[in-house]
Write a protein that holds these residues in place. Structure first.
Motif, PDB file in Angstrom:
ATOM      1  N   ARG A  57       2.758  11.665   4.275  1.00 39.58           N
ATOM      2  CA  ARG A  57       3.419  11.846   2.974  1.00 39.58           C
ATOM      3  C   ARG A  57       2.664  11.107   1.880  1.00 39.58           C
ATOM      4  O   ARG A  57       2.510  11.619   0.766  1.00 39.58           O
ATOM      5  N   ILE A  58       2.192   9.898   2.173  1.00 42.24           N
ATOM      6  CA  ILE A  58       1.423   9.142   1.180  1.00 42.24           C
ATOM      7  C   ILE A  58       0.109   9.865   0.892  1.00 42.24           C
ATOM      8  O   ILE A  58      -0.300   9.989  -0.264  1.00 42.24           O
ATOM      9  N   LYS A  59      -0.545  10.365   1.919  1.00 44.91           N
ATOM     10  CA  LYS A  59      -1.802  11.101   1.739  1.00 44.91           C
ATOM     11  C   LYS A  59      -1.576  12.319   0.842  1.00 44.91           C
ATOM     12  O   LYS A  59      -2.357  12.587  -0.073  1.00 44.91           O
ATOM     13  N   SER A  60      -0.474  13.041   1.072  1.00 43.40           N
ATOM     14  CA  SER A  60      -0.147  14.198   0.225  1.00 43.40           C
ATOM     15  C   SER A  60       0.097  13.770  -1.218  1.00 43.40           C
ATOM     16  O   SER A  60      -0.344  14.438  -2.152  1.00 43.40           O
ATOM     17  N   ALA A  61       0.808  12.653  -1.399  1.00 47.70           N
ATOM     18  CA  ALA A  61       1.066  12.145  -2.752  1.00 47.70           C
ATOM     19  C   ALA A  61      -0.228  11.704  -3.426  1.00 47.70           C
ATOM     20  O   ALA A  61      -0.408  11.902  -4.635  1.00 47.70           O
ATOM     21  N   LEU A  62      -1.136  11.126  -2.664  1.00 50.15           N
ATOM     22  CA  LEU A  62      -2.435  10.728  -3.217  1.00 50.15           C
ATOM     23  C   LEU A  62      -3.206  11.949  -3.711  1.00 50.15           C
ATOM     24  O   LEU A  62      -3.793  11.923  -4.792  1.00 50.15           O
ATOM     25  N   LEU A  63      -3.200  12.992  -2.918  1.00 52.39           N
ATOM     26  CA  LEU A  63      -3.976  14.187  -3.273  1.00 52.39           C
ATOM     27  C   LEU A  63      -3.335  14.998  -4.390  1.00 52.39           C
ATOM     28  O   LEU A  63      -4.028  15.573  -5.220  1.00 52.39           O
ATOM     29  N   SER A  64      -1.995  15.010  -4.432  1.00 55.71           N
ATOM     30  CA  SER A  64      -1.301  15.818  -5.434  1.00 55.71           C
ATOM     31  C   SER A  64      -1.061  15.081  -6.746  1.00 55.71           C
ATOM     32  O   SER A  64      -0.916  15.701  -7.790  1.00 55.71           O
TER      33      SER A  64
END
Length: 77
Positions: A53-60
Motif C-alpha cells: 500500500r505504501i509503495k502504491s501511494a509512493l507511485l501514485s
C-alpha cells in the motif's frame, strides 16, 4: 572471457546492497514534513501499514492514512 572490470562491478554492487531508498512522510492535510525513513520496509513496519500500500501511494502520490509518501524531501505540488 570475464574481465577484471566485470568482477569489480559485481563487488561494487554487492558492497552497496545495504543502500536503501529514503522514504519521506508528509502530512496529507498541511503538506508539512513529518519524518524520513531509511527504506520502505522500515517505514511500513513503523507505521504498521502494508509495504504494497505504501509503495502504491509512493507511485501514485495519493494520500494514505493521513500521510503523503515521497522519495523526495520536498513535496511536489
Amino acid at each position: 572471457m570475464d574481465s577484471t572490470e566485470y568482477f569489480s562491478l559485481l563487488k561494487d554492487i554487492a558492497d552497496a546492497k545495504h543502500i536503501l531508498a529514503m522514504v519521506f512522510i508528509f502530512d496529507a492535510n498541511t503538506g508539512e514534513f513529518i519524518r524520513s525513513y531509511d527504506g520502505l520496509v522500515l517505514c511500513a513496519k513503523t507505521l504498521k501499514l502494508s509495504h504494497n500500500r505504501i509503495k502504491s501511494a509512493l507511485l501514485s502520490g495519493l494520500p494514505l492514512s493521513g500521510y503523503i509518501f515521497s522519495y523526495h524531501r520536498v513535496l511536489k505540488q
